[in-house]
Motif scaffolding. Structure first.
Motif, PDB file in Angstrom:
ATOM      1  N   HIS A   1      -4.196   2.170  -2.354  1.00 36.03           N
ATOM      2  CA  HIS A   1      -3.502   1.423  -3.257  1.00 36.03           C
ATOM      3  C   HIS A   1      -2.337   2.120  -3.856  1.00 36.03           C
ATOM      4  O   HIS A   1      -2.726   3.757  -4.068  1.00 36.03           O
ATOM      5  CB  HIS A   1      -4.535   0.874  -4.141  1.00 36.03           C
TER       6      HIS A   1
ATOM      7  N   TYR B   1       0.918  -1.252  -0.022  1.00 31.90           N
ATOM      8  CA  TYR B   1      -0.139   0.147  -0.048  1.00 31.90           C
ATOM      9  C   TYR B   1       0.820   1.176  -0.023  1.00 31.90           C
ATOM     10  O   TYR B   1       2.007   1.141   0.454  1.00 31.90           O
ATOM     11  CB  TYR B   1      -0.922  -0.090   1.156  1.00 31.90           C
TER      12      TYR B   1
ATOM     13  N   ALA C   1      -4.257   3.901   4.427  1.00 34.90           N
ATOM     14  CA  ALA C   1      -4.028   2.986   3.426  1.00 34.90           C
ATOM     15  C   ALA C   1      -4.506   3.075   2.329  1.00 34.90           C
ATOM     16  O   ALA C   1      -5.756   3.193   2.262  1.00 34.90           O
ATOM     17  CB  ALA C   1      -3.720   1.450   4.086  1.00 34.90           C
TER      18      ALA C   1
END
Length: 122
Positions: free
Chosen positions: A99, A31, A97
């Motif tokens: 992507h 992440y 977090a």
């Protein structure tokens, strides 16, 4: 991924604090990890973000040179080292977090959030 922050507290102007965020449920190396802060009635502000897969970090201008974000993938832990703290750094601090496609300091990008830890500078 579940995120739990710790390390907040009260500190004098000019002091230092170290915030930690322990992750579970997934490995944070997948992440983009960020630190955000928020004071009542204000929008959540991005402080710093890191994506170790790309060797990338970014900081808000207000903290650059004073704060350092780091990540220990073996311990699945994100850290924010804060120095030369100012009263305007007082806020609830959150880790988050996302992507890693963008890894920006935009709270709307982030999918997972911790509960926050309070930092008070006076």
């Amino acid at each position: 991924v579940q995120l739990v922050e710790s390390g907040g507290g009260s500190v004098q102007v000019g002091g230092s604090l170290r915030l930690s965020c322990v992750a579970s449920g997934d490995t944070i190396s997948r992440y983009c990890m960020g630190w955000f802060r928020q004071i009542p009635d204000k929008e959540r502000e991005g402080v710093a973000a890191i994506y170790t897969g790309g060797g990338y970090t970014t900081y808000a201008g207000s903290v650059k040179g004073r704060f350092a974000i780091s990540q220990d993938n073996a311990k699945n832990t994100l850290t924010l080292q804060m120095h030369s703290l100012k009263p305007e750094d007082t806020a609830m601090y959150y880790c988050a977090a996302d992507h890693p496609s963008a890894c920006r300091l935009d709270a709307d990008d982030y999918l997972y959030w911790g509960q926050g830890t309070q930092v008070t500078v006076s």
